[in-house]
Design an enzyme around this catalytic site. Structure first.
Site, PDB file in Angstrom:
ATOM      1  N   GLU A 292       0.094  11.089   0.795  1.00 53.14           N
ATOM      2  CA  GLU A 292      -0.115  11.734   2.095  1.00 53.14           C
ATOM      3  C   GLU A 292      -0.750  10.666   2.960  1.00 53.14           C
ATOM      4  OE1 GLU A 292      -1.800  12.765   5.204  1.00 53.14           O
ATOM      5  OE2 GLU A 292      -3.327  13.516   3.819  1.00 53.14           O
ATOM      6  N   CYS A 326      -6.652  14.044   8.277  1.00 52.50           N
ATOM      7  CA  CYS A 326      -5.246  13.662   8.457  1.00 52.50           C
ATOM      8  C   CYS A 326      -4.532  14.635   9.382  1.00 52.50           C
ATOM      9  CB  CYS A 326      -4.533  13.633   7.098  1.00 52.50           C
ATOM     10  SG  CYS A 326      -5.279  12.479   5.931  1.00 52.50           S
TER      11      CYS A 326
END
Length: 529
Positions: A292, A326
């Protein structure tokens, strides 16, 4: 929780929500205050690595400082060498067969046990995190909740799928066939500072519970939370099933990526580091790389939106944990008809956010993680002043209340040129860029005009716009009219956390039904009579 049939039924931990529902938030804060006092007792402690089932100390150490008060030395950890890392990898390889043959029921039992231990000790663990990486009380507790959720959810997934073993249709009368998902071997886990419990534990649990062995490298900015997990679990496992190696990415991470004995990598971090690691890892042979890699997450505000909900949702998504998520909202596209009204609300709310020591009650905004982040903020603010208009923020806080920490102001910027680098590039800071649009199709095009594709949100009361958004938006985690947070706050089991485009490689989200399968490969067995 356990049902009357004695089967585990997954439920999210949701600590703060439960205290709110019971009108007992004062009790929450009382427990957190007690945990803060307890955390102080361990400041300055020397921590070990854990390799081959043994604690390994070293005189060659690095210090862990609190980003909110750099006078506080929280811990000292060993700086691992290449040899230390190779020893951990080799030990994990030797332990693989024994662990892989352990019955899945035993593996899931261990994770239920550790989840319960974390649940019972959550306030102490959250207080440590607040000092360690600068999360406020609720954010730190949410991180612990997510870690607990990952362990329980993945255990339930293994149980529901009966160890991922099932009979298949026989091709011939004299044959019996079955398909089994089997673990790969040794996994390198490279975790970030921003979710030092949830992400470190989530990735590690995914590998371990499916029968793999692990070498875990935590972020050097926040290794204590990951250590607490390893400390709790390694005695319950065969020696070297889990190894904990601390130090520089240029040493530990590089060794993991280059070792032919490592069978898979799970990584969370920046696109640059992730893609470089991916290329290195698969250069000589195909191997799974679960990643990720950040986002540049948009929110669309249309003229039919509830502006109060929209302002709250964007505010929380952009500035929660100082934008160091994120999934943080870093781009907003607002329809021209309501742009001035929306901006007035948003700027007013941003200016009222309380900045301070994150472990203190009612503080919403803590520090950024380190001096490099402060320098990056300063560069972004200077660029915004030159090329756009700063509506609020843009300043590094250096007065007496903030002089010992990495504190910066939540910042909102408008009037930047199209395709400006502040709009394109992930900053990982409390820095929000706002643009205007004329029509809805333009908003979708602007939102999708990014190499990233992690999270996205919309605020609209037009059902057609919402459906079009879900049909056309290029992101893995999407929300409509979510005032709790426009783009952040995915819950394990409900909203799998998956990145599209440059935000991820595997296309399967953490906390979702397909995540564990990535740590295994299919093995078909045919028995003839």
């Amino acid at each position: 929780m356990w049902s009357q049939s004695n089967k585990f039924v997954f439920e999210n931990e949701k600590t703060w929500a439960k205290y709110e529902a019971n009108n007992s938030t004062d009790e929450f804060h009382k427990k957190f205050d007690q945990a803060i006092d307890q955390a102080h007792k361990d400041f300055g402690k020397n921590y070990p690595m854990i390799i081959a089932g043994k604690e390994v100390f070293s005189n060659n150490q690095f210090q862990v400082k609190s980003p909110a008060d750099k006078k506080l030395t929280l811990a000292n950890f060993p700086l691992a060498s290449n040899e230390d890392t190779l020893h951990a990898i080799e030990s994990a390889k030797e332990s693989f067969l024994r662990w892989s043959l352990t019955q899945y029921q035993r593996r899931t039992q261990i994770f239920h046990e550790i989840a319960d231990i974390f649940s019972q000790n959550k306030f102490n663990l959250a207080a440590i995190m607040s000092f360690e990486n600068g999360k406020n009380r609720l954010e730190a507790m949410g991180d612990l909740d997510e870690a607990i959720d990952f362990m329980r959810f993945y255990a339930e997934q293994i149980e529901i799928n009966e160890g991922f073993s099932k009979e298949t249709r026989s091709a011939h009368k004299n044959e019996k066939t079955q398909s089994i998902l089997k673990p790969y071997g040794v996994w390198g886990i490279i975790s970030p500072f921003n979710f030092p419990s949830a992400i470190a534990i989530g990735m590690t649990s995914g590998a371990l519970i499916t029968g793999n062995t692990v070498v875990l490298k935590p972020s050097s900015d926040a290794p204590i939370s990951a250590f607490k997990f390893v400390e709790a679990i390694y005695h319950r496992l065969p020696p070297a099933v889990i190894n904990f190696v601390t130090g520089a990415g240029s040493v530990v991470g590089k060794t993991l990526l280059e070792s032919p004995l490592v069978d898979g990598i799970a990584f969370t971090g920046s696109k640059e580091v992730g893609m470089s690691g991916f290329r290195t890892f698969v250069e000589k042979r195909p191997r799974p790389f679960i990643s990720e890699m950040g986002g540049k997450n948009p929110a669309i505000i249309t003229k039919s939106a509830d502006l109060e909900k929209a302002a709250n949702g964007v505010l929380r998504a952009a500035f929660g944990y100082s934008g160091q998520k994120c999934s943080a909202c870093s781009r907003v596209y607002v329809q021209k008809d309501i742009a001035s009204q929306f901006l007035e609300k948003l700027v007013s709310k941003a200016k009222s956010l309380k900045i301070g020591k994150p472990w203190e009650k009612d503080v919403l905004i803590g520090p950024v993680i380190n001096e490099a982040a402060v320098k990056k903020f300063q560069s972004a603010a200077e660029l915004a002043k030159k090329d756009g208009k700063i509506l609020c923020g843009g300043t590094i806080l250096v007065n007496s209340s903030f002089s010992d920490g990495n504190f910066v102001e939540p910042t909102i910027v408008t009037s930047l040129p199209k395709d400006h680098e502040l709009i394109r590039e992930e900053l990982f800071l409390p820095f929000l860029c706002i643009e205007q649009f004329e029509n809805f199709n333009e908003a979708i095009e602007l939102a999708n005009k990014s190499n990233y594709g992690l999270a996205a949100g919309i605020f609209s009361q037009d059902k057609n716009e919402i459906e079009t958004f879900f049909e056309r938006i290029e992101a893995g985690v999407t929300y409509a009219n979510r005032s709790a947070s426009a783009t952040t706050g995915a819950m394990v089991g409900a909203q799998p956390f998956v990145g599209w485009k440059d935000s991820g490689i595997s296309g399967k989200g953490a906390g979702g039904a397909y995540y564990l399968m990535q740590f295994m490969r299919e093995h078909t067995q045919t028995r003839c009579e």
